[in-house]
Design an enzyme around this catalytic site. Structure first.
Site, short mmCIF file in Angstrom:
data_model
loop_
_atom_site.label_atom_id
_atom_site.label_comp_id
_atom_site.label_asym_id
_atom_site.label_seq_id
_atom_site.Cartn_x
_atom_site.Cartn_y
_atom_site.Cartn_z
N ASP A 198 45.11 39.98 41.51
CA ASP A 198 44.36 39.59 42.72
C ASP A 198 44.96 38.28 43.23
O ASP A 198 44.35 37.22 43.11
CB ASP A 198 42.88 39.43 42.38
CG ASP A 198 42.03 39.15 43.62
OD1 ASP A 198 42.57 39.24 44.74
OD2 ASP A 198 40.83 38.83 43.46
N CYS A 211 44.50 40.57 49.72
CA CYS A 211 43.84 40.03 50.92
C CYS A 211 44.82 39.93 52.08
O CYS A 211 44.50 39.34 53.11
CB CYS A 211 43.22 38.67 50.62
SG CYS A 211 44.40 37.41 50.11
N GLN A 262 34.39 34.56 45.99
CA GLN A 262 34.42 35.38 47.20
C GLN A 262 33.19 35.12 48.07
O GLN A 262 32.07 35.05 47.56
CB GLN A 262 34.50 36.86 46.84
CG GLN A 262 35.80 37.28 46.19
CD GLN A 262 36.92 37.51 47.19
OE1 GLN A 262 36.83 37.13 48.35
NE2 GLN A 262 38.01 38.12 46.72
N TYR A 293 45.77 35.99 37.76
CA TYR A 293 45.06 35.27 38.82
C TYR A 293 43.55 35.43 38.64
O TYR A 293 42.82 35.75 39.57
CB TYR A 293 45.46 35.80 40.21
CG TYR A 293 46.95 35.82 40.47
CD1 TYR A 293 47.59 34.70 41.00
CD2 TYR A 293 47.70 36.94 40.18
CE1 TYR A 293 48.96 34.72 41.23
CE2 TYR A 293 49.07 36.97 40.41
CZ TYR A 293 49.70 35.86 40.93
OH TYR A 293 51.05 35.87 41.15
N GLU A 348 45.34 32.13 34.60
CA GLU A 348 45.16 31.44 35.88
C GLU A 348 45.89 30.10 35.79
O GLU A 348 45.81 29.41 34.77
CB GLU A 348 43.66 31.25 36.14
CG GLU A 348 43.30 30.30 37.27
CD GLU A 348 43.77 30.81 38.62
OE1 GLU A 348 44.50 30.06 39.29
OE2 GLU A 348 43.42 31.94 38.98
#
Length: 455
Positions: free
Chosen positions: A385, A412, A287, A316, A337
Protein backbone atom coordinates in the site's frame (compact mmCIF):
# COMPACT_ATOMS: atom_id res chain seq x y z
CA UNK A 1 6.29 33.51 -32.84
CA UNK A 2 3.97 30.51 -32.55
CA UNK A 3 0.26 31.09 -33.14
CA UNK A 4 -2.65 29.14 -31.67
CA UNK A 5 -6.26 28.64 -32.80
CA UNK A 6 -7.42 30.64 -29.73
CA UNK A 7 -6.13 33.73 -27.93
CA UNK A 8 -6.08 34.66 -24.27
CA UNK A 9 -9.25 36.59 -23.21
CA UNK A 10 -11.07 35.43 -26.35
CA UNK A 11 -14.70 34.30 -25.94
CA UNK A 12 -15.59 31.13 -27.86
CA UNK A 13 -18.35 28.53 -28.17
CA UNK A 14 -17.02 25.00 -27.75
CA UNK A 15 -18.31 21.41 -27.46
CA UNK A 16 -17.04 19.39 -24.47
CA UNK A 17 -15.98 15.93 -25.65
CA UNK A 18 -14.07 14.38 -22.73
CA UNK A 19 -12.74 14.79 -19.17
CA UNK A 20 -9.13 15.03 -17.97
CA UNK A 21 -8.01 12.75 -15.12
CA UNK A 22 -8.58 15.77 -12.85
CA UNK A 23 -12.19 16.11 -13.99
CA UNK A 24 -11.79 19.17 -16.22
CA UNK A 25 -13.91 19.27 -19.38
CA UNK A 26 -11.99 18.93 -22.66
CA UNK A 27 -12.95 20.83 -25.81
CA UNK A 28 -10.95 21.24 -29.01
CA UNK A 29 -10.53 24.14 -31.44
CA UNK A 30 -8.88 22.93 -34.68
CA UNK A 31 -7.38 20.05 -32.71
CA UNK A 32 -6.04 22.32 -29.93
CA UNK A 33 -7.29 21.14 -26.47
CA UNK A 34 -8.85 23.54 -23.99
CA UNK A 35 -9.40 22.36 -20.40
CA UNK A 36 -12.49 23.93 -18.85
CA UNK A 37 -13.60 23.62 -15.22
CA UNK A 38 -17.28 22.87 -14.42
CA UNK A 39 -18.05 21.42 -17.85
CA UNK A 40 -19.07 17.89 -18.83
CA UNK A 41 -18.96 15.78 -22.01
CA UNK A 42 -21.99 16.44 -24.19
CA UNK A 43 -22.27 20.09 -23.14
CA UNK A 44 -21.83 23.12 -25.39
CA UNK A 45 -20.49 26.15 -23.50
CA UNK A 46 -19.55 29.75 -24.07
CA UNK A 47 -16.08 29.99 -22.57
CA UNK A 48 -13.44 32.62 -21.85
CA UNK A 49 -9.90 31.58 -22.75
CA UNK A 50 -7.77 32.13 -19.63
CA UNK A 51 -4.39 30.72 -20.62
CA UNK A 52 -2.75 29.48 -23.82
CA UNK A 53 0.24 27.11 -23.78
CA UNK A 54 2.23 25.11 -26.30
CA UNK A 55 0.14 21.95 -26.07
CA UNK A 56 -3.13 23.03 -24.43
CA UNK A 57 -4.94 25.94 -22.82
CA UNK A 58 -7.42 26.65 -20.04
CA UNK A 59 -10.82 28.24 -20.17
CA UNK A 60 -13.69 29.31 -17.92
CA UNK A 61 -17.40 28.72 -18.51
CA UNK A 62 -19.30 31.97 -19.04
CA UNK A 63 -22.56 30.27 -20.02
CA UNK A 64 -23.76 26.71 -20.59
CA UNK A 65 -25.65 26.47 -23.86
CA UNK A 66 -26.63 22.81 -23.29
CA UNK A 67 -26.56 20.62 -20.15
CA UNK A 68 -25.29 17.07 -19.76
CA UNK A 69 -27.72 14.54 -18.23
CA UNK A 70 -24.88 13.82 -15.76
CA UNK A 71 -24.99 17.37 -14.36
CA UNK A 72 -26.26 18.28 -10.89
CA UNK A 73 -26.53 21.72 -9.33
CA UNK A 74 -23.45 23.03 -7.54
CA UNK A 75 -23.66 22.95 -3.76
CA UNK A 76 -21.17 25.81 -3.42
CA UNK A 77 -18.99 27.33 -6.12
CA UNK A 78 -16.24 27.90 -3.53
CA UNK A 79 -15.76 24.12 -3.39
CA UNK A 80 -14.81 24.23 -7.08
CA UNK A 81 -12.65 27.35 -6.80
CA UNK A 82 -10.62 25.80 -4.00
CA UNK A 83 -10.51 22.29 -5.44
CA UNK A 84 -12.17 20.77 -2.36
CA UNK A 85 -14.92 19.07 -4.39
CA UNK A 86 -14.00 19.37 -8.10
CA UNK A 87 -16.57 16.76 -9.20
CA UNK A 88 -19.55 18.08 -7.24
CA UNK A 89 -21.27 19.09 -10.51
CA UNK A 90 -21.46 15.42 -11.64
CA UNK A 91 -24.04 12.83 -10.59
CA UNK A 92 -22.47 10.27 -8.28
CA UNK A 93 -23.13 7.48 -10.79
CA UNK A 94 -21.15 9.46 -13.39
CA UNK A 95 -18.31 10.01 -10.89
CA UNK A 96 -18.00 6.27 -10.27
CA UNK A 97 -17.96 5.50 -14.00
CA UNK A 98 -15.36 8.25 -14.55
CA UNK A 99 -13.08 6.64 -11.94
CA UNK A 100 -13.46 3.16 -13.44
CA UNK A 101 -12.51 4.60 -16.85
CA UNK A 102 -9.48 6.35 -15.30
CA UNK A 103 -8.11 2.96 -14.24
CA UNK A 104 -8.96 1.37 -17.61
CA UNK A 105 -7.28 4.22 -19.51
CA UNK A 106 -3.95 3.97 -17.69
CA UNK A 107 -3.93 0.19 -18.02
CA UNK A 108 -4.30 0.60 -21.77
CA UNK A 109 -1.87 3.48 -22.21
CA UNK A 110 0.85 2.76 -19.65
CA UNK A 111 0.92 -0.97 -18.94
CA UNK A 112 -0.63 -2.17 -22.23
CA UNK A 113 -3.01 -4.50 -20.37
CA UNK A 114 -6.39 -3.95 -22.06
CA UNK A 115 -7.65 -7.42 -21.13
CA UNK A 116 -7.32 -7.09 -17.32
CA UNK A 117 -10.84 -6.88 -15.85
CA UNK A 118 -11.48 -3.52 -14.15
CA UNK A 119 -14.59 -3.99 -12.02
CA UNK A 120 -17.20 -1.23 -11.54
CA UNK A 121 -16.16 1.35 -8.92
CA UNK A 122 -17.55 0.77 -5.43
CA UNK A 123 -19.11 3.94 -4.07
CA UNK A 124 -20.78 5.14 -0.88
CA UNK A 125 -24.48 5.18 -0.04
CA UNK A 126 -24.00 8.76 1.17
CA UNK A 127 -21.00 10.28 -0.67
CA UNK A 128 -20.66 13.45 1.43
CA UNK A 129 -19.53 14.30 4.97
CA UNK A 130 -17.08 11.39 5.11
CA UNK A 131 -13.69 12.90 6.06
CA UNK A 132 -12.61 12.15 9.65
CA UNK A 133 -9.81 14.74 9.56
CA UNK A 134 -9.61 18.44 8.65
CA UNK A 135 -6.48 20.60 8.20
CA UNK A 136 -7.72 24.16 7.90
CA UNK A 137 -5.49 27.21 7.31
CA UNK A 138 -6.02 30.35 9.37
CA UNK A 139 -5.47 33.81 7.91
CA UNK A 140 -6.72 37.40 8.32
CA UNK A 141 -9.60 38.20 5.95
CA UNK A 142 -11.57 41.46 6.18
CA UNK A 143 -9.56 42.35 9.28
CA UNK A 144 -10.48 39.29 11.35
CA UNK A 145 -9.21 35.77 11.96
CA UNK A 146 -10.78 33.48 9.35
CA UNK A 147 -10.79 29.79 8.40
CA UNK A 148 -11.38 28.31 4.96
CA UNK A 149 -9.30 27.01 2.09
CA UNK A 150 -6.97 28.39 -0.55
CA UNK A 151 -8.20 29.32 -4.01
CA UNK A 152 -6.57 26.93 -6.49
CA UNK A 153 -3.01 27.82 -7.52
CA UNK A 154 -2.81 30.58 -4.91
CA UNK A 155 -2.52 31.24 -1.20
CA UNK A 156 -5.60 33.48 -1.12
CA UNK A 157 -7.91 32.17 1.59
CA UNK A 158 -11.57 31.65 0.65
CA UNK A 159 -13.70 31.67 3.84
CA UNK A 160 -15.67 28.40 4.08
CA UNK A 161 -17.72 26.96 6.94
CA UNK A 162 -19.37 23.97 5.19
CA UNK A 163 -16.69 21.82 3.57
CA UNK A 164 -19.27 19.36 2.20
CA UNK A 165 -16.99 16.29 2.23
CA UNK A 166 -15.97 16.57 5.89
CA UNK A 167 -17.81 15.13 8.88
CA UNK A 168 -20.31 17.96 9.62
CA UNK A 169 -19.43 17.71 13.32
CA UNK A 170 -15.83 18.54 12.37
CA UNK A 171 -17.04 21.48 10.27
CA UNK A 172 -18.93 22.85 13.26
CA UNK A 173 -15.93 22.27 15.55
CA UNK A 174 -13.71 24.33 13.23
CA UNK A 175 -16.16 27.23 13.43
CA UNK A 176 -16.33 26.85 17.23
CA UNK A 177 -12.53 26.92 17.61
CA UNK A 178 -12.29 29.84 15.16
CA UNK A 179 -14.78 31.85 17.22
CA UNK A 180 -12.92 31.04 20.45
CA UNK A 181 -9.68 32.26 18.88
CA UNK A 182 -11.40 35.47 17.87
CA UNK A 183 -12.75 35.91 21.39
CA UNK A 184 -9.24 35.68 22.84
CA UNK A 185 -7.79 37.98 20.14
CA UNK A 186 -5.36 35.35 18.85
CA UNK A 187 -3.42 36.79 15.92
CA UNK A 188 -3.75 34.87 12.63
CA UNK A 189 -0.60 34.00 10.71
CA UNK A 190 0.49 36.34 7.91
CA UNK A 191 2.34 34.23 5.36
CA UNK A 192 3.84 37.14 3.41
CA UNK A 193 5.24 38.93 6.47
CA UNK A 194 5.85 35.76 8.55
CA UNK A 195 4.09 37.43 11.49
CA UNK A 196 1.04 36.58 13.57
CA UNK A 197 0.72 33.23 15.29
CA UNK A 198 -2.12 30.77 14.56
CA UNK A 199 -1.34 28.97 11.27
CA UNK A 200 -3.68 25.96 11.16
CA UNK A 201 -6.53 24.32 13.04
CA UNK A 202 -6.49 20.53 12.70
CA UNK A 203 -9.37 18.38 13.91
CA UNK A 204 -9.54 14.58 13.98
CA UNK A 205 -12.72 12.75 15.01
CA UNK A 206 -13.23 9.03 15.44
CA UNK A 207 -15.88 7.69 13.06
CA UNK A 208 -17.11 5.18 15.66
CA UNK A 209 -15.65 6.48 18.94
CA UNK A 210 -16.52 10.17 18.29
CA UNK A 211 -13.38 11.08 20.23
CA UNK A 212 -12.07 14.42 19.02
CA UNK A 213 -8.57 15.91 18.83
CA UNK A 214 -7.87 19.62 18.33
CA UNK A 215 -4.41 20.64 17.10
CA UNK A 216 -3.43 24.31 17.15
CA UNK A 217 -0.43 24.98 14.90
CA UNK A 218 1.35 28.23 15.76
CA UNK A 219 4.41 30.12 14.58
CA UNK A 220 5.71 30.80 18.10
CA UNK A 221 6.08 28.72 21.25
CA UNK A 222 3.40 30.65 23.12
CA UNK A 223 -0.37 30.88 22.86
CA UNK A 224 -1.59 33.84 24.88
CA UNK A 225 -4.05 32.71 27.62
CA UNK A 226 -3.88 29.09 26.46
CA UNK A 227 -5.26 27.77 29.80
CA UNK A 228 -8.46 29.79 29.36
CA UNK A 229 -8.66 28.80 25.68
CA UNK A 230 -8.43 25.11 26.61
CA UNK A 231 -11.14 25.54 29.24
CA UNK A 232 -13.54 27.10 26.74
CA UNK A 233 -12.80 24.50 24.04
CA UNK A 234 -13.62 21.69 26.48
CA UNK A 235 -16.82 23.43 27.55
CA UNK A 236 -18.05 24.02 24.00
CA UNK A 237 -16.75 20.77 22.44
CA UNK A 238 -17.41 17.97 24.95
CA UNK A 239 -16.13 15.23 22.58
CA UNK A 240 -12.56 16.58 22.83
CA UNK A 241 -10.16 14.19 24.58
CA UNK A 242 -6.92 15.70 23.24
CA UNK A 243 -5.70 19.24 22.63
CA UNK A 244 -2.24 19.53 21.07
CA UNK A 245 -0.10 22.62 20.54
CA UNK A 246 2.23 22.18 17.56
CA UNK A 247 4.97 24.76 16.92
CA UNK A 248 6.03 25.46 13.33
CA UNK A 249 8.33 28.52 13.22
CA UNK A 250 9.54 27.98 9.63
CA UNK A 251 8.64 29.72 6.39
CA UNK A 252 7.20 26.61 4.80
CA UNK A 253 4.14 24.98 3.28
CA UNK A 254 4.64 21.97 5.57
CA UNK A 255 1.73 22.01 8.01
CA UNK A 256 3.15 20.45 11.19
CA UNK A 257 6.35 21.54 12.91
CA UNK A 258 8.71 19.15 14.71
CA UNK A 259 7.73 20.15 18.27
CA UNK A 260 4.39 19.38 19.93
CA UNK A 261 3.06 19.52 23.47
CA UNK A 262 -0.15 18.28 25.03
CA UNK A 263 -2.35 21.08 26.39
CA UNK A 264 -5.08 18.70 27.53
CA UNK A 265 -5.71 14.96 27.83
CA UNK A 266 -3.67 12.49 25.79
CA UNK A 267 -1.66 12.81 22.58
CA UNK A 268 -3.97 10.54 20.58
CA UNK A 269 -7.57 9.59 19.93
CA UNK A 270 -8.81 6.03 19.49
CA UNK A 271 -11.12 4.68 16.81
CA UNK A 272 -12.14 1.34 15.37
CA UNK A 273 -11.53 -0.23 11.97
CA UNK A 274 -12.96 -3.67 11.16
CA UNK A 275 -13.43 -4.32 14.88
CA UNK A 276 -9.86 -3.43 15.91
CA UNK A 277 -8.99 -0.33 17.96
CA UNK A 278 -6.23 2.07 16.90
CA UNK A 279 -4.44 4.95 18.54
CA UNK A 280 -4.23 7.91 16.16
CA UNK A 281 -1.80 10.72 16.98
CA UNK A 282 -1.62 14.14 15.35
CA UNK A 283 1.03 13.20 12.72
CA UNK A 284 -0.20 9.62 12.14
CA UNK A 285 -1.32 8.56 8.69
CA UNK A 286 -4.85 7.19 9.01
CA UNK A 287 -7.25 6.86 6.08
CA UNK A 288 -9.71 9.77 6.16
CA UNK A 289 -12.76 7.77 5.00
CA UNK A 290 -13.32 5.07 7.63
CA UNK A 291 -16.38 3.48 6.02
CA UNK A 292 -14.73 2.99 2.62
CA UNK A 293 -11.40 1.99 4.16
CA UNK A 294 -13.14 -0.95 5.79
CA UNK A 295 -14.44 -1.98 2.36
CA UNK A 296 -10.98 -1.42 0.84
CA UNK A 297 -9.27 -3.67 3.39
CA UNK A 298 -12.01 -6.29 3.16
CA UNK A 299 -11.55 -6.36 -0.63
CA UNK A 300 -7.78 -6.75 -0.22
CA UNK A 301 -8.29 -9.69 2.14
CA UNK A 302 -10.84 -11.32 -0.16
CA UNK A 303 -8.50 -10.92 -3.17
CA UNK A 304 -5.66 -12.50 -1.18
CA UNK A 305 -7.74 -15.63 -0.48
CA UNK A 306 -6.23 -15.88 2.99
CA UNK A 307 -5.93 -19.16 4.90
CA UNK A 308 -4.69 -20.10 8.37
CA UNK A 309 -1.44 -21.39 6.80
CA UNK A 310 -0.53 -18.12 5.09
CA UNK A 311 2.47 -16.01 6.03
CA UNK A 312 1.96 -12.39 4.94
CA UNK A 313 4.31 -9.45 4.51
CA UNK A 314 2.64 -6.04 4.77
CA UNK A 315 4.97 -3.51 3.19
CA UNK A 316 4.32 0.16 3.95
CA UNK A 317 2.37 -1.00 7.01
CA UNK A 318 2.03 2.41 8.71
CA UNK A 319 0.40 2.10 12.14
CA UNK A 320 -0.60 -1.49 11.38
CA UNK A 321 -4.18 -1.13 10.18
CA UNK A 322 -3.91 -3.67 7.34
CA UNK A 323 -1.63 -6.13 9.17
CA UNK A 324 -3.84 -6.23 12.26
CA UNK A 325 -7.04 -6.45 10.19
CA UNK A 326 -5.90 -9.69 8.55
CA UNK A 327 -3.87 -11.18 11.43
CA UNK A 328 -6.66 -13.40 12.78
CA UNK A 329 -7.05 -15.07 9.34
CA UNK A 330 -3.40 -16.14 8.85
CA UNK A 331 -0.45 -17.82 10.55
CA UNK A 332 1.78 -14.73 10.87
CA UNK A 333 2.11 -11.18 9.52
CA UNK A 334 5.36 -9.26 9.10
CA UNK A 335 4.92 -5.49 8.81
CA UNK A 336 7.60 -3.09 7.61
CA UNK A 337 7.55 0.71 7.51
CA UNK A 338 10.31 3.30 7.04
CA UNK A 339 8.80 5.68 9.64
CA UNK A 340 9.99 4.58 13.08
CA UNK A 341 7.19 6.37 14.96
CA UNK A 342 4.56 4.54 12.89
CA UNK A 343 6.10 1.18 13.84
CA UNK A 344 5.98 2.21 17.52
CA UNK A 345 2.26 2.97 17.07
CA UNK A 346 1.72 -0.34 15.24
CA UNK A 347 3.37 -2.29 18.08
CA UNK A 348 1.17 -0.52 20.66
CA UNK A 349 -1.92 -1.19 18.52
CA UNK A 350 -1.04 -4.91 18.34
CA UNK A 351 -0.64 -5.05 22.13
CA UNK A 352 -3.94 -3.29 22.86
CA UNK A 353 -5.80 -5.54 20.42
CA UNK A 354 -4.17 -8.62 22.02
CA UNK A 355 -2.72 -9.77 18.70
CA UNK A 356 0.52 -11.75 19.02
CA UNK A 357 1.04 -13.22 15.53
CA UNK A 358 2.46 -10.00 14.06
CA UNK A 359 6.02 -8.70 13.86
CA UNK A 360 6.63 -5.02 13.09
CA UNK A 361 10.03 -3.68 12.03
CA UNK A 362 11.19 -0.18 11.08
CA UNK A 363 13.38 0.13 8.02
CA UNK A 364 13.56 -0.20 4.25
CA UNK A 365 11.10 -2.77 2.92
CA UNK A 366 13.63 -4.06 0.37
CA UNK A 367 16.34 -4.62 3.00
CA UNK A 368 14.09 -6.24 5.58
CA UNK A 369 12.38 -8.48 3.02
CA UNK A 370 15.82 -9.76 1.93
CA UNK A 371 16.81 -10.37 5.57
CA UNK A 372 13.57 -12.22 6.27
CA UNK A 373 14.04 -14.42 3.20
CA UNK A 374 17.63 -15.22 4.20
CA UNK A 375 16.40 -16.22 7.67
CA UNK A 376 13.94 -18.71 6.16
CA UNK A 377 10.73 -16.67 6.15
CA UNK A 378 8.79 -17.65 3.04
CA UNK A 379 5.67 -15.49 2.58
CA UNK A 380 2.76 -16.75 0.52
CA UNK A 381 1.15 -13.29 0.31
CA UNK A 382 2.62 -9.81 -0.11
CA UNK A 383 0.42 -6.76 0.53
CA UNK A 384 1.66 -3.35 -0.65
CA UNK A 385 0.00 0.00 0.00
CA UNK A 386 2.58 2.55 -1.19
CA UNK A 387 2.29 6.36 -1.35
CA UNK A 388 1.25 8.11 -4.59
CA UNK A 389 4.71 7.71 -6.14
CA UNK A 390 4.20 3.93 -6.12
CA UNK A 391 6.85 1.21 -5.81
CA UNK A 392 10.53 1.54 -6.65
CA UNK A 393 12.04 -0.81 -9.28
CA UNK A 394 14.33 -2.22 -6.57
CA UNK A 395 11.33 -3.07 -4.38
CA UNK A 396 9.65 -4.86 -7.28
CA UNK A 397 12.88 -6.81 -7.98
CA UNK A 398 13.02 -7.87 -4.32
CA UNK A 399 9.34 -8.86 -4.36
CA UNK A 400 9.84 -11.00 -7.48
CA UNK A 401 12.88 -12.69 -5.89
CA UNK A 402 10.83 -13.43 -2.76
CA UNK A 403 8.22 -15.04 -5.04
CA UNK A 404 5.00 -14.94 -2.96
CA UNK A 405 2.07 -16.80 -4.52
CA UNK A 406 -0.17 -13.72 -4.44
CA UNK A 407 0.48 -10.00 -4.36
CA UNK A 408 -2.27 -7.57 -3.39
CA UNK A 409 -1.48 -4.02 -4.50
CA UNK A 410 -3.53 -1.23 -2.90
CA UNK A 411 -3.04 1.94 -4.92
CA UNK A 412 -4.00 5.60 -4.50
CA UNK A 413 -2.65 6.55 -7.95
CA UNK A 414 -3.82 4.64 -11.04
CA UNK A 415 -0.91 5.92 -13.16
CA UNK A 416 1.82 4.55 -10.86
CA UNK A 417 -0.22 1.36 -10.34
CA UNK A 418 -0.25 0.78 -14.11
CA UNK A 419 3.49 1.53 -14.36
CA UNK A 420 4.32 -0.90 -11.53
CA UNK A 421 2.10 -3.70 -12.82
CA UNK A 422 4.07 -3.59 -16.07
CA UNK A 423 7.37 -3.84 -14.12
CA UNK A 424 6.29 -7.14 -12.54
CA UNK A 425 6.60 -8.43 -16.10
CA UNK A 426 6.03 -12.08 -16.95
CA UNK A 427 6.56 -13.27 -13.35
CA UNK A 428 3.04 -12.29 -12.26
CA UNK A 429 -0.34 -12.22 -13.97
CA UNK A 430 -2.70 -9.38 -13.09
CA UNK A 431 -6.06 -11.08 -12.47
CA UNK A 432 -8.39 -8.16 -11.68
CA UNK A 433 -8.59 -4.62 -10.37
CA UNK A 434 -11.30 -3.17 -8.12
CA UNK A 435 -11.61 0.65 -8.01
CA UNK A 436 -13.00 1.90 -4.68
CA UNK A 437 -14.15 5.47 -4.13
CA UNK A 438 -12.50 6.70 -0.92
CA UNK A 439 -12.78 10.34 -1.97
CA UNK A 440 -16.25 11.10 -3.40
CA UNK A 441 -16.66 14.49 -5.12
CA UNK A 442 -12.93 14.51 -5.98
CA UNK A 443 -10.93 13.03 -8.87
CA UNK A 444 -8.95 10.66 -6.61
CA UNK A 445 -9.51 6.92 -6.86
CA UNK A 446 -8.15 3.97 -4.88
CA UNK A 447 -7.83 0.55 -6.49
CA UNK A 448 -7.00 -2.98 -5.36
CA UNK A 449 -5.13 -5.23 -7.82
CA UNK A 450 -4.56 -8.97 -7.52
CA UNK A 451 -1.36 -10.44 -8.98
CA UNK A 452 -0.79 -14.20 -9.06
CA UNK A 453 2.60 -15.86 -9.60
CA UNK A 454 3.00 -17.48 -12.97
CA UNK A 455 4.06 -21.09 -12.42
Amino acid sequence: MKTYPVKKNETIEIDIIDLTHEGLGVGKVDGYPLFIENSLPGEKVKALVLKVGNKFGYGKVLERLTDSPDRVELTDESLLRTGIAPLQHMTYEAQLLFKQKQVENVLNKISKMPDVPVLPSVGMANPVGYRNKAQIPVRKVNRELETGFYRKNSHDLVPITDFYIQDPVIDQAIVTVRDIMRRFSVKPYDEAEHTGNLRQIIIRRGHYSHQMMVVLVTRTEKIFKHEQIVEVILKELPEVVSIIHNINPDKTNVILGKESRVLYGQNYIEDQLLGKTYRISAPSFYQVNTEQTEYLYQTAMDFAGLTKDDIVIDAYCGIGTIALSLADRVKHVYGVEIVKEAIEDATINAFHNEIDNVTFKAGSAENLMKQWKESGIDPSVLVVDPPRKGLTPSFIETAVEMAPERIVYISCNPATLARDLKLFGSDYEVKKIQPIDLFPQTAHVEAVALLVKVV
